[in-house]
Design a protein around this motif. Structure first.
Motif, mmCIF file in Angstrom:
data_model
loop_
_atom_site.group_PDB
_atom_site.id
_atom_site.type_symbol
_atom_site.label_atom_id
_atom_site.label_comp_id
_atom_site.label_asym_id
_atom_site.label_seq_id
_atom_site.Cartn_x
_atom_site.Cartn_y
_atom_site.Cartn_z
ATOM 1 N N GLU A 154 0.142 7.028 0.611
ATOM 2 C CA GLU A 154 -0.703 8.161 0.569
ATOM 3 C C GLU A 154 -2.307 7.584 0.647
ATOM 4 O O GLU A 154 -3.236 8.257 0.671
ATOM 5 C CB GLU A 154 -0.727 9.197 -0.488
ATOM 6 C CG GLU A 154 -0.821 8.279 -2.022
ATOM 7 C CD GLU A 154 0.610 7.731 -2.380
ATOM 8 O OE1 GLU A 154 0.623 7.133 -3.392
ATOM 9 O OE2 GLU A 154 1.518 7.706 -1.319
ATOM 10 N N CYS A 155 -2.268 6.332 0.496
ATOM 11 C CA CYS A 155 -3.583 5.497 0.100
ATOM 12 C C CYS A 155 -4.265 5.060 1.419
ATOM 13 O O CYS A 155 -3.537 4.738 2.295
ATOM 14 C CB CYS A 155 -3.193 4.270 -0.785
ATOM 15 S SG CYS A 155 -4.824 3.431 -1.161
ATOM 16 N N ASP A 156 -5.445 5.308 1.724
ATOM 17 C CA ASP A 156 -5.997 5.000 2.586
ATOM 18 C C ASP A 156 -6.115 3.369 2.806
ATOM 19 O O ASP A 156 -6.550 2.882 1.898
ATOM 20 C CB ASP A 156 -7.656 5.244 2.563
ATOM 21 C CG ASP A 156 -8.774 5.044 3.670
ATOM 22 O OD1 ASP A 156 -8.434 5.438 4.921
ATOM 23 O OD2 ASP A 156 -9.345 4.112 3.694
ATOM 24 N N TRP A 176 -7.506 0.923 -0.055
ATOM 25 C CA TRP A 176 -6.538 -0.192 -0.646
ATOM 26 C C TRP A 176 -6.909 -1.626 -0.586
ATOM 27 O O TRP A 176 -7.029 -2.265 -1.324
ATOM 28 C CB TRP A 176 -5.187 0.219 0.158
ATOM 29 C CG TRP A 176 -4.307 -0.972 -0.514
ATOM 30 C CD1 TRP A 176 -3.719 -1.758 0.346
ATOM 31 C CD2 TRP A 176 -3.458 -0.855 -1.727
ATOM 32 N NE1 TRP A 176 -2.552 -2.523 -0.557
ATOM 33 C CE2 TRP A 176 -2.540 -1.777 -1.670
ATOM 34 C CE3 TRP A 176 -3.572 0.139 -2.864
ATOM 35 C CZ2 TRP A 176 -1.758 -2.141 -2.658
ATOM 36 C CZ3 TRP A 176 -2.709 -0.131 -3.812
ATOM 37 C CH2 TRP A 176 -1.859 -1.162 -3.604
ATOM 38 N N ARG A 197 0.861 -1.210 0.003
ATOM 39 C CA ARG A 197 -0.101 -0.010 -0.183
ATOM 40 C C ARG A 197 0.914 1.298 -0.097
ATOM 41 O O ARG A 197 1.817 1.498 0.972
ATOM 42 C CB ARG A 197 -0.829 0.148 1.276
ATOM 43 C CG ARG A 197 -1.852 1.210 1.281
ATOM 44 C CD ARG A 197 -2.742 1.136 2.626
ATOM 45 N NE ARG A 197 -1.943 0.955 3.752
ATOM 46 C CZ ARG A 197 -1.589 2.395 4.321
ATOM 47 N NH1 ARG A 197 -1.838 3.349 4.027
ATOM 48 N NH2 ARG A 197 -1.061 2.289 5.590
#
Length: 203
Positions: free
Chosen positions: A135-137, A141, A132
């Protein structure tokens, strides 16, 4: 009064039930269960663990978190082993053919249901999570994972087994249904026991 009442309460419940447990992709086990007092007490403890976990909650496709569900099952696995260890041989007596015990049902769920699921999916989900981007939640994800629907389907199968186990434990422990509790109604509808209008229900 308190102690004798508690002792009597713990020993209540049916003297015999027919227990049936569906095992995903394998079949089912069933048999007559004639619970001893130690088994009734262990049944209550395991029932409480089941009804207060994510384990018996349905995961809608747009709700829930697969990691949380797996972690809950992992914790339940360990707690079940602790309960078996604490109550000892009294919950796994020698049995005649066609009979089951707390120990038989609990160990079957651990070894035939939870262990295969956790052994297969925990490392796969962990490997995907490790990719992941920062910056990805995490939830977004996880929902983008190609294997998420397959894991959800297997979790649903396991949930059915755990609910059937919970129903059996509920019967043996002689307690009320704590799974399908009525949903709280909004204060505007004035349910019994609701605070009067304008009175806070708490934080």
């Amino acid at each position: 009064m308190g102690h004798s009442q508690r002792r009597r309460r713990r020993a209540s419940g049916p003297s015999q039930i027919t227990a049936t447990l569906a095992i995903p992709f394998v079949g089912e086990i069933s048999g007559t269960w004639q619970p001893a007092d130690a088994e009734r007490s262990a049944a209550w403890e395991l029932y409480l663990e089941l009804v207060t976990r994510v384990s018996v909650e349905e995961l809608d496709p747009e709700e829930g978190f697969l990691r949380e569900a797996l972690s809950s099952l992992y914790t339940f696995f360990n707690t079940t082993r602790e309960i078996l260890r604490r109550y000892g041989p009294d919950v796994a007596p020698p049995l005649a053919p066609g009979h089951v015990s707390f120990g038989v049902l609990a160990v079957t769920v651990l070894n035939r249901v939870l262990r295969p699921l956790l052994a297969s999916w925990h490392p796969r989900l962990t490997a995907y999570e490790s990719q992941r981007p920062e910056e990805c939640d995490p939830v977004a994800w996880e929902r983008g994972w190609e294997h998420a629907p397959a894991l959800r389907a297997q979790l649903a199968e396991v949930r059915r087994t755990l609910v059937s186990l919970a129903r059996t434990l509920q019967e043996v422990a002689g307690v009320s249904d704590l799974i399908d509790l009525p949903a709280p109604r909004s204060p505007g509808l004035g349910p019994i026991g609701a605070p009067p209008p304008g009175v806070s229900e708490g934080p």
